[in-house]
Design a protein around this motif. Structure first.
Motif, PDB file in Angstrom:
ATOM      1  N   GLN A  17       1.127  -1.232   0.055  1.00 58.40           N
ATOM      2  CA  GLN A  17      -0.758  -0.108  -0.087  1.00 58.40           C
ATOM      3  C   GLN A  17       0.880   1.095  -0.518  1.00 58.40           C
ATOM      4  O   GLN A  17       1.976   1.339   0.353  1.00 58.40           O
ATOM      5  CB  GLN A  17      -1.027  -0.390   1.146  1.00 58.40           C
ATOM      6  N   GLU A  18       0.911   2.283  -0.663  1.00 58.90           N
ATOM      7  CA  GLU A  18       1.256   3.765  -0.343  1.00 58.90           C
ATOM      8  C   GLU A  18       0.129   4.936   0.194  1.00 58.90           C
ATOM      9  O   GLU A  18      -1.048   4.183   0.339  1.00 58.90           O
ATOM     10  CB  GLU A  18       1.746   4.108  -1.900  1.00 58.90           C
ATOM     11  N   LEU A  19       0.586   5.478   1.426  1.00 55.42           N
ATOM     12  CA  LEU A  19       0.188   6.347   1.364  1.00 55.42           C
ATOM     13  C   LEU A  19       0.962   7.802   0.643  1.00 55.42           C
ATOM     14  O   LEU A  19       1.905   8.049   1.022  1.00 55.42           O
ATOM     15  CB  LEU A  19       1.186   6.603   2.684  1.00 55.42           C
ATOM     16  N   ARG A  20       0.135   8.736  -0.021  1.00 51.99           N
ATOM     17  CA  ARG A  20      -0.226   9.420  -0.950  1.00 51.99           C
ATOM     18  C   ARG A  20      -0.343  10.380  -0.362  1.00 51.99           C
ATOM     19  O   ARG A  20      -1.107  11.093   0.381  1.00 51.99           O
ATOM     20  CB  ARG A  20      -1.011   9.542  -2.358  1.00 51.99           C
ATOM     21  N   PHE A  21       0.282  11.289  -0.919  1.00 50.41           N
ATOM     22  CA  PHE A  21       0.308  13.322  -0.288  1.00 50.41           C
ATOM     23  C   PHE A  21       0.544  14.679  -1.253  1.00 50.41           C
ATOM     24  O   PHE A  21       1.549  14.455  -1.809  1.00 50.41           O
ATOM     25  CB  PHE A  21       0.972  13.263   1.281  1.00 50.41           C
ATOM     26  N   GLU A  22      -0.195  15.201  -1.524  1.00 50.78           N
ATOM     27  CA  GLU A  22      -0.305  16.552  -1.766  1.00 50.78           C
ATOM     28  C   GLU A  22       0.079  18.040  -1.068  1.00 50.78           C
ATOM     29  O   GLU A  22      -0.540  18.101  -0.247  1.00 50.78           O
ATOM     30  CB  GLU A  22      -0.957  16.911  -3.036  1.00 50.78           C
ATOM     31  N   VAL A  23       1.034  18.853  -0.669  1.00 54.70           N
ATOM     32  CA  VAL A  23       1.008  19.769  -0.315  1.00 54.70           C
ATOM     33  C   VAL A  23       0.712  20.386  -0.401  1.00 54.70           C
ATOM     34  O   VAL A  23       1.506  21.260  -0.659  1.00 54.70           O
ATOM     35  CB  VAL A  23       2.451  19.234   1.035  1.00 54.70           C
ATOM     36  N   GLU A  24      -0.123  21.161   0.131  1.00 51.99           N
ATOM     37  CA  GLU A  24      -0.997  22.303  -0.458  1.00 51.99           C
ATOM     38  C   GLU A  24      -0.966  23.421   0.734  1.00 51.99           C
ATOM     39  O   GLU A  24      -1.209  24.626   0.350  1.00 51.99           O
ATOM     40  CB  GLU A  24      -2.554  21.940  -1.331  1.00 51.99           C
ATOM     41  N   ASN A  25      -1.321  23.353   1.822  1.00 55.53           N
ATOM     42  CA  ASN A  25      -1.191  24.576   2.582  1.00 55.53           C
ATOM     43  C   ASN A  25      -0.314  24.710   3.512  1.00 55.53           C
ATOM     44  O   ASN A  25      -0.116  25.565   4.224  1.00 55.53           O
ATOM     45  CB  ASN A  25      -2.914  24.075   3.277  1.00 55.53           C
ATOM     46  N   ALA A  26      -0.200  23.543   4.293  1.00 56.38           N
ATOM     47  CA  ALA A  26       1.468  23.257   4.984  1.00 56.38           C
ATOM     48  C   ALA A  26       2.049  21.940   4.951  1.00 56.38           C
ATOM     49  O   ALA A  26       2.204  21.447   4.336  1.00 56.38           O
ATOM     50  CB  ALA A  26       0.184  23.513   6.514  1.00 56.38           C
ATOM     51  N   PRO A  27       3.806  23.200   5.678  1.00 52.97           N
ATOM     52  CA  PRO A  27       4.289  22.037   5.272  1.00 52.97           C
ATOM     53  C   PRO A  27       3.684  20.178   6.511  1.00 52.97           C
ATOM     54  O   PRO A  27       3.604  20.407   7.229  1.00 52.97           O
ATOM     55  CB  PRO A  27       6.028  22.366   5.761  1.00 52.97           C
ATOM     56  N   ILE A  28       4.218  18.937   5.806  1.00 55.77           N
ATOM     57  CA  ILE A  28       3.970  18.197   6.509  1.00 55.77           C
ATOM     58  C   ILE A  28       5.696  17.683   6.579  1.00 55.77           C
ATOM     59  O   ILE A  28       6.628  17.339   6.126  1.00 55.77           O
ATOM     60  CB  ILE A  28       3.021  16.876   5.470  1.00 55.77           C
ATOM     61  N   GLU A  29       5.069  16.651   8.228  1.00 52.46           N
ATOM     62  CA  GLU A  29       6.698  15.635   8.482  1.00 52.46           C
ATOM     63  C   GLU A  29       6.060  14.513   8.668  1.00 52.46           C
ATOM     64  O   GLU A  29       4.946  13.854   9.144  1.00 52.46           O
ATOM     65  CB  GLU A  29       7.021  16.555   9.821  1.00 52.46           C
ATOM     66  N   ILE A  30       7.131  13.749   8.029  1.00 59.47           N
ATOM     67  CA  ILE A  30       7.480  12.369   7.543  1.00 59.47           C
ATOM     68  C   ILE A  30       7.622  11.692   8.970  1.00 59.47           C
ATOM     69  O   ILE A  30       9.032  11.295   9.001  1.00 59.47           O
ATOM     70  CB  ILE A  30       6.921  11.803   6.551  1.00 59.47           C
ATOM     71  N   GLU A  31       7.153  10.231   9.507  1.00 57.84           N
ATOM     72  CA  GLU A  31       7.819   9.618  11.045  1.00 57.84           C
ATOM     73  C   GLU A  31       7.443   8.122  10.324  1.00 57.84           C
ATOM     74  O   GLU A  31       6.553   7.638  10.783  1.00 57.84           O
ATOM     75  CB  GLU A  31       8.454  10.287  11.662  1.00 57.84           C
ATOM     76  N   VAL A  32       8.699   7.412   9.681  1.00 61.20           N
ATOM     77  CA  VAL A  32       7.897   6.039   9.742  1.00 61.20           C
ATOM     78  C   VAL A  32       8.668   5.350  11.127  1.00 61.20           C
ATOM     79  O   VAL A  32       9.278   5.568  11.600  1.00 61.20           O
ATOM     80  CB  VAL A  32       8.894   5.054   9.042  1.00 61.20           C
ATOM     81  N   THR A  33       7.235   5.017  11.881  1.00 60.13           N
ATOM     82  CA  THR A  33       7.113   4.173  13.709  1.00 60.13           C
ATOM     83  C   THR A  33       7.582   2.996  13.465  1.00 60.13           C
ATOM     84  O   THR A  33       7.755   2.573  14.323  1.00 60.13           O
ATOM     85  CB  THR A  33       5.999   5.439  14.402  1.00 60.13           C
ATOM     86  N   SER A  34       7.568   2.147  12.758  1.00 61.56           N
ATOM     87  CA  SER A  34       7.546   0.486  12.674  1.00 61.56           C
ATOM     88  C   SER A  34       7.326   0.236  11.282  1.00 61.56           C
ATOM     89  O   SER A  34       7.027   0.986  10.277  1.00 61.56           O
ATOM     90  CB  SER A  34       6.596   0.298  13.660  1.00 61.56           C
TER      91      SER A  34
END
Ligand code: ATP
Ligand code: MG
Length: 425
Positions: A17-34
Motif C-alpha cells: 500500500q502507499e500513503l499519497r500526499f499533496e502538500v498544498e497548505n502547510a508543510p508536512i513531516e513524515i516519520e516511520v514509526t515501525s
C-alpha cells in the motif's frame, strides 16, 4: 514518538500500500514509526522526521507494511491507496534489468540501456528514480548506472534547457535527490525540443559520445547500463524525436507508461532487437498545471545557484566588462530553400554559432559557460555551468552576473539561452 496534534494523523499501511500526499497548505513531516517504507525507491530511516514543503507531491510505499505519523496531514491532501499500485510490475522490470546487468558484467559487455517514455504526468521521472535507486541499493554489487535526462523542461540535471548525464553511485536523498557531482551537461538553451530540433538532436548525439567514452573507461558503469528519462511530448514530431533519440542512444529496452498507442507505434517503428514494454501508471501520479511547471523550473534554477535548505550555496555577484567575454547564440534564421546557397542545409543554419552584441536584452537570461576555443566547439562540447545576468550597464559597458564561483569567470566564451530567472535573493 512525538505526540499527535489536531492536524496530525497516524496511518497503518498494509503490504503493497502507499500513503499519497499533496502538500498544498502547510508543510508536512513524515516519520516511520515501525516497519519499512520507501519514497520512490529511497528507504526511509525509522524515527527520522522528513519535512516536505508546500508544492511537494509523493507517496510513501511499503512492501511489508508499516506505521507512519504525519504532521499537518489534515491540512493537506493525504490518503492511503485503495487501488493496487504498479510497484510489483516496476519490481519485475528491475529484476530483469539486474539479470541483464549480471550477464553484461560476466561477458564484459555494455549493460541494458533503458528509456522511459509516455505522455505528460504519468510518472516517467518517478520510475527513473525507482529503477536507479533499486539498482544502487543492490547489496554487494556496486552498481553504477548512468542516469540520462533528455527532458529540457522538467528534467533534473543542471538547469532547464539542458540535457545531461550523471553516474549514480548511491540512492537519492529524500531532501535533495541524486548527488549532482560532476554531471555531463549539454546546453540546448530552450524549454522544448521544438524550438530547434536539429540542435536538440545534435546535443543528444554529443551527449551520447561523452557517455560512451565514460562507460568505456569504467567496467562497472558499463555493465550497469543507463536509465533515460524523456519529456511528455509524444505526438507528431515528438514521436519522431523519441525515435531518433532511441536510435542515437542505442536503446535496448523502452518502457512505455500508460499509452498503448505509443507502445504500438514504437513496436512498429523500432528494430525487433529493442524490447518495448507497456506499463501502467500509478493511480497516485498527479497532473501538474502550467503554472506549477513554471514554478518548478524557477525552483530548479534557484537551487542551482543557492542550493537547498540542507545544503545551501553562497553564489557570487560581480561585474564583467563587455570586452572580457564573447557571447554567442546558437541558430540563425533559416533562409527559404530558393535562397539557400549550394550545399548548405537548414541544419547548418539551426546549428550556426552567431556572435551577440551585449545589450539590455541579456537581462535575466542564463548564459552557459564554455571552455570551447573555436565556434564549432561551442556546439560540440559540454558546458561547465551557468551564470545569470542580473544587470546590464550600457554606460559602463558591463553586465553583472550571479555565479557559483568567485570572480573572475572561468572562461571567456558564454552562450546565450532562452532560459530566464529573476534573482530576488
Ligand atoms: N505513486 C504516486 N503517488 C503520489 N504522487 C506521485 C506518485 N507517483 C508520482 N507522483 C507525483 O506525481 C507527479 C508527476 O510525476 P512525474 O514527475 O514522475 O511524472 P512525469 O511523467 O515525469 O511528468 P512530466 O511529463 O512532466 O515529466 C510528481 O510530482 C510525482 O512526485
Ligand atoms: Mg518527468
Amino acid at each position: 514518538m512525538a505526540t499527535l496534534g489536531p492536524d496530525d494523523e497516524s496511518f497503518e499501511l498494509k503490504q503493497d500500500q502507499e500513503l499519497r500526499f499533496e502538500v498544498e497548505n502547510a508543510p508536512i513531516e513524515i516519520e516511520v514509526t515501525s516497519g519499512l517504507a520507501e519514497i520512490f525507491g529511497v528507504e526511509l530511516v525509522k524515527s527520522k522526521k522528513y519535512l516536505f514543503p508546500i508544492g511537494a507531491k509523493g507517496a510513501v510505499f511499503t512492501w511489508q507494511g508499516c506505521a507512519i505519523t504525519m504532521k499537518n496531514a489534515r491540512k493537506n491532501m493525504t490518503y492511503v491507496s485503495k487501488d493496487t499500485t504498479p510497484m510489483n510490475y516496476y519490481m519485475n522490470v528491475h529484476i530483469i534489468l539486474e539479470k541483464q546487468r549480471d550477464e553484461a558484467e560476466n561477458d564484459s559487455k555494455r549493460g541494458p540501456i533503458t528509456m522511459i517514455v509516455g505522455p505528460q504526468d504519468v510518472g516517467k521521472s518517478t520510475l527513473c528514480h525507482i529503477l536507479l535507486n533499486y539498482a544502487v541499493r543492490m547489496p554487494g554489487l556496486n552498481r553504477k548506472p548512468i542516469f540520462i535526462d533528455l527532458d529540457v523542461g522538467q528534467g533534473e540535471i543542471s538547469v532547464p534547457g539542458t540535457i545531461g548525464a550523471l553516474v549514480i553511485e548511491r540512492p537519492a536523498t529524500i531532501e535533495d535527490g541524486f548527488s549532482q557531482l560532476a554531471p555531463i551537461v549539454y546546453n540546448f538553451g530552450h524549454l522544448t525540443p521544438t524550438a530547434n530540433m536539429d540542435l536538440y538532436q545534435h546535443c543528444v548525439e554529443r551527449l551520447w559520445k561523452s557517455v560512451d567514452e565514460r562507460m568505456n573507461k569504467d567496467a562497472k558503469t558499463n555493465a550497469s547500463g543507463m536509465i533515460i528519462n524523456t519529456c511528455g511530448w509524444i505526438k507528431g514530431d515528438g514521436f519522431k524525436c523519441l525515435l531518433a533519440c532511441a536510435k542515437r542512444l542505442r536503446v535496448d529496452n523502452i518502457l512505455v507508461l500508460d499509452q498503448e498507442r505509443l507502445y504500438q507505434e514504437l513496436k512498429r517503428d523500432l528494430p525487433k532487437t529493442t524490447d518495448v514494454v507497456l506499463l501502467h501508471k500509478s493511480g497516485g501520479v498527479v497532473d501538474r498545471t502550467r503554472q506549477y511547471r513554471s514554478e518548478a523550473r524557477d525552483k530548479r534554477i534557484k537551487e542551482y545557484f543557492y542550493g537547498s535548505r540542507l545544503k545551501p550555496f553562497n553564489p557570487h555577484s560581480f561585474d564583467v566588462k563587455f570586452g572580457e567575454v564573447q557571447i554567442y547564440k546558437i541558430g540563425a534564421p533559416v533562409l527559404p530553400d530558393s535562397c539557400m546557397p549550394l550545399g548548405v542545409t537548414a541544419t547548418d543554419f539551426l546549428t550556426k554559432v552567431v556572435l551577440v552584441q551585449p545589450g539590455p536584452s541579456l537581462l535575466h537570461h542564463l548564459l552557459a559557460m564554455s571552455f570551447a576555443t573555436t565556434e564549432q566547439e561551442i556546439i560540440d562540447t559540454n558546458i561547465i555551468g551557468f551564470v545569470c545576468v542580473t544587470n546590464v550597464d550600457m554606460q559602463r559597458q558591463t553586465i553583472s552576473v550571479l555565479c557559483l564561483q568567485a570572480r573572475p569567470l572561468p572562461c571567456t566564451k558564454l552562450i546565450l539561452t532562452d532560459i530566464q530567472y529573476m534573482d530576488s535573493n
